[in-house]
Enzyme design. Structure first.
Site, short mmCIF file in Angstrom:
data_model
loop_
_atom_site.label_atom_id
_atom_site.label_comp_id
_atom_site.label_asym_id
_atom_site.label_seq_id
_atom_site.Cartn_x
_atom_site.Cartn_y
_atom_site.Cartn_z
N ASP A 44 0.83 -1.21 0.00
CA ASP A 44 0.00 0.00 0.00
C ASP A 44 0.86 1.26 0.00
O ASP A 44 0.46 2.28 -0.56
CB ASP A 44 -0.94 0.00 1.21
CG ASP A 44 -2.14 0.91 1.00
OD1 ASP A 44 -2.77 0.83 -0.08
OD2 ASP A 44 -2.47 1.70 1.91
N CYS A 135 -11.10 3.55 -4.47
CA CYS A 135 -10.20 3.43 -3.33
C CYS A 135 -10.78 4.11 -2.09
O CYS A 135 -11.02 3.44 -1.08
CB CYS A 135 -8.82 3.98 -3.68
SG CYS A 135 -7.64 3.88 -2.31
N TYR A 139 -12.99 2.04 1.11
CA TYR A 139 -12.44 2.14 2.47
C TYR A 139 -13.43 2.80 3.42
O TYR A 139 -13.53 2.41 4.59
CB TYR A 139 -11.11 2.89 2.45
CG TYR A 139 -9.94 1.98 2.18
CD1 TYR A 139 -9.01 1.68 3.17
CD2 TYR A 139 -9.76 1.40 0.92
CE1 TYR A 139 -7.94 0.84 2.93
CE2 TYR A 139 -8.71 0.55 0.67
CZ TYR A 139 -7.79 0.27 1.67
OH TYR A 139 -6.74 -0.58 1.43
N TYR A 165 -10.99 5.46 8.82
CA TYR A 165 -11.66 5.32 7.54
C TYR A 165 -13.17 5.43 7.59
O TYR A 165 -13.81 5.55 6.53
CB TYR A 165 -11.27 3.98 6.89
CG TYR A 165 -9.86 4.00 6.34
CD1 TYR A 165 -9.50 4.86 5.31
CD2 TYR A 165 -8.88 3.16 6.86
CE1 TYR A 165 -8.20 4.89 4.82
CE2 TYR A 165 -7.57 3.17 6.36
CZ TYR A 165 -7.25 4.05 5.34
OH TYR A 165 -5.97 4.07 4.85
N GLU A 207 -9.56 -3.52 -6.05
CA GLU A 207 -9.55 -3.30 -4.60
C GLU A 207 -9.74 -4.64 -3.87
O GLU A 207 -9.04 -4.95 -2.91
CB GLU A 207 -10.65 -2.32 -4.19
CG GLU A 207 -10.33 -0.86 -4.43
CD GLU A 207 -9.22 -0.36 -3.52
OE1 GLU A 207 -9.08 -0.86 -2.39
OE2 GLU A 207 -8.48 0.54 -3.97
#
Length: 228
Positions: A44, A135, A139, A165, A207
């Site tokens: 990441d 993305c 999240y 998040y 993802e």
């Protein structure tokens, strides 16, 4: 229905699969192998470096200061804020964050970053937003789901990650991206909207694949010694 909501509805099966993935479930249960956490952070870190490069390409295609400011703020966010959830994973895994930088991209991460770069280099600003949006959006959905499902306290090993998040956490760009994408989509043709949908769905699929990559510690098929 807004264009961004159409995208979300179309990709909903992928969102649901992400929520049920064993890595995501492991965050909620507070039980993940250290090697999975380490592999995730290594990959990441490099993925987010590419994300910032794509923000730079978006700035290059922006025609208003408002758009330039939006993407510039997100570069700063990755550099200065998104290290916090990485540090949470590192603390649980018992490793130093600074030791996990500059790892070669695994196949899935490589595929994902090249997909986004290809769209960013060849496509419009609307296409860039479509390819980037999964993305932050996935999240946020993960953060909300984990918070509501597992109701973590501050003693939970991944409390900081989940809190970061969720919708009222530190990452709040999803709504801004959706709003801007909806504005740009009004001037797009049906063919262009289909391209944006394709970009969005592929990013959603990747993802999910990224979580699988981290959970299985995916590497290239043949391990080679580094060139010295």
């Amino acid at each position: 229905m807004s264009f961004s909501n159409e995208l979300r509805e179309h990709a909903n099966p992928v969102f649901e699969a992400i929520l049920q993935h064993p890595f995501v479930q492991g965050i909620g249960k507070g039980q993940l192998p250290p090697e999975a956490l380490i592999h995730y952070v290594k990959q990441d870190f490099e993925y987010l470096n590419t994300f910032m490069q794509i923000y730079g390409l978006a700035i290059n295609k922006s025609t208003t200061r408002e758009d330039i400011a939006l993407f510039n703020e997100q570069i700063s966010f990755i550099l200065h804020s998104e290290i916090h959830p990485h540090n949470n994973f590192c603390q649980v895994a018992g490793v130093s964050y600074d030791e996990l930088h500059y790892e070669p991209l695994a196949p899935t991460a490589h595929h994902y970053t090249r997909h986004m770069l290809d769209v960013a280099q060849k496509g419009s600003l609307a296409e860039i937003l479509a390819v980037l949006l999964p993305c932050p959006w996935t999240y946020q959905v993960i953060g909300d789901y984990l918070y509501e499902t597992f109701n973590p306290t501050k003693e939970h090993p991944f409390y900081d990650w989940i809190s970061f998040y969720r919708s009222n956490g530190e990452m709040n760009v999803t709504a801004l991206f959706c709003q801007r994408l909806d504005e740009l989509a009004k001037d797009e043709t049906p063919v262009q909207k289909q391209q944006m949908l394709d970009h969005f769905v592929k990013s959603c699929q990747l993802e999910l694949a990224f979580w699988e990559m981290a959970y299985t510690n995916e590497t290239w098929p043949v391990s080679l010694e580094p060139v010295t």
